[in-house]
Design an enzyme around this catalytic site. Sequence first.
Site, short mmCIF file in Angstrom:
data_model
loop_
_atom_site.label_atom_id
_atom_site.label_comp_id
_atom_site.label_asym_id
_atom_site.label_seq_id
_atom_site.Cartn_x
_atom_site.Cartn_y
_atom_site.Cartn_z
N GLU A 182 0.91 -1.30 0.07
CA GLU A 182 0.14 0.45 0.12
C GLU A 182 1.01 1.54 0.04
O GLU A 182 0.81 2.23 0.98
CB GLU A 182 -1.28 -0.04 1.56
CG GLU A 182 -1.35 -0.88 1.14
CD GLU A 182 -2.15 -1.45 2.50
OE1 GLU A 182 -3.08 -0.50 3.41
OE2 GLU A 182 -3.33 -1.95 2.45
N ASN A 225 1.67 -5.29 -2.95
CA ASN A 225 0.37 -5.55 -2.33
C ASN A 225 -0.19 -4.29 -2.23
O ASN A 225 0.12 -3.66 -1.46
CB ASN A 225 0.68 -6.85 -1.76
CG ASN A 225 -0.78 -6.93 -0.65
OD1 ASN A 225 -0.97 -8.09 -2.01
ND2 ASN A 225 -1.14 -6.90 0.19
N HIS A 261 -10.34 -6.96 -1.71
CA HIS A 261 -11.77 -6.09 -1.03
C HIS A 261 -12.15 -5.46 -1.35
O HIS A 261 -12.79 -4.43 -1.50
CB HIS A 261 -10.73 -5.56 0.75
CG HIS A 261 -9.60 -6.24 1.85
ND1 HIS A 261 -10.00 -7.27 1.80
CD2 HIS A 261 -8.25 -5.75 1.44
CE1 HIS A 261 -9.36 -7.68 2.92
NE2 HIS A 261 -7.79 -6.83 2.66
N GLU A 290 -6.43 -11.07 -0.85
CA GLU A 290 -7.30 -10.97 0.26
C GLU A 290 -8.35 -10.95 0.15
O GLU A 290 -9.22 -9.42 0.58
CB GLU A 290 -6.50 -9.34 1.04
CG GLU A 290 -5.06 -9.32 1.56
CD GLU A 290 -4.51 -8.17 2.26
OE1 GLU A 290 -5.70 -7.44 1.90
OE2 GLU A 290 -3.64 -8.16 1.92
N ASP A 292 -12.10 -11.05 -0.15
CA ASP A 292 -14.11 -10.61 0.43
C ASP A 292 -14.21 -10.16 -0.11
O ASP A 292 -14.18 -9.30 -0.89
CB ASP A 292 -13.41 -10.92 1.95
CG ASP A 292 -12.85 -9.72 2.58
OD1 ASP A 292 -13.24 -8.40 1.70
OD2 ASP A 292 -12.08 -9.67 3.79
#
Length: 380
Positions: A182, A225, A261, A290, A292
């Site tokens: 990030e 990432n 996400h 990651e 979801d």
Amino acid sequence: MRSVRFATAALAAAALTLPLAAGSATADPASGRHAAPHHSHGKSDRLREAAPDGFYVGTAVAGGGHHLEQDYPDPFTSDKKYRKILGRQFSSVSPENQMKWEFIHPERDRYDFAAADAIVEFAERHGQVVRGHTLLWHSQNPQWLEQGGFSDEELRAILREHITTVVGRYAGRIQQWDVANEIFDDQGKLRTQDNIWIRELGPGIVADAFRWVHEADPQAKLFFNDYGVESVNAKSDAYYALTQDLLQQGVPVHGFSVQAHLSTRYGFPGDLETNLERFDALGLETAVTELDVRMDLPADGVPTAAQQKQQADYYQRALSACLAVEDCNSFTIWGFTDKYSWVPVFFEGEGYATVMTDDFDRKPAFHALRHTLKAAARKH
């Protein structure tokens, strides 16, 4: 693996002819037979066994972070059913918080490897690979680091020593590292204010971090990432330009990963595959790290069948996009049960984001993933 898996996206559309009830004893859409209820011992019932050869299906290992503030003990060490499913269903694991600075390096002269060691040892016992997460980030740093008032030389030495110590401890045991996490904001600008490393040491510290990780473990694949980079946009463009520059300099950057996400409030990032393809064309591996899919829940907290179908569609499309890209061989969901999901803690009114309920019952999203993996494996 492109020629083998390319047809997966089209084939997997059938995966959405899925059970829409929340329960687990459902029909397998691929075979017409009834799937084993809850969690059978059969290998064919597992995501890791359904996947094509060389394709890793992973999950975050719950612990640390917001879990410390919840009314349950540490999930990984205390919940036997959780651990059983974790070992059976997945071929890759990512520490959710246990390798972040505030947990693994809580004081300048002290490391705490207990939680991270336990995860790596668990993975080795269960034939799983590990994604290391994360080494250079603006968040979840300890107070001693952020407020230490160190000189540039001291800060540089602290980062190098941390990388050398942590990466070196697990050398040969970590498949992929999220080296820089990030580092760009949503406008594609470097985080020159809130990232202590970039603010104090300049953008060149990112390249140095990759070099130091590679020195400590030449076998590990080294990744950028980030969230919000699923589509071709200002943020992913910034990573594309930076990666091109670093590769030209000979910096050991091996991969680019999208966190994914997602929320059903917004449309699915339909250019995910296109975006991954352009990084693949640079010679990089890509990954979904990651995933979801959160949603706005009705007042009674129970999602509708339509909501569950939409969530399953998002999961299936994310997996199909990865499978269609030649060197996207790592696909990780950010936790597999709502029981320990970070989403309700950070997104008020949203939840139900994982592939299993609080009671570990499988949702349509789980079946969508398994069916899509089976379809890809049959083409392999």
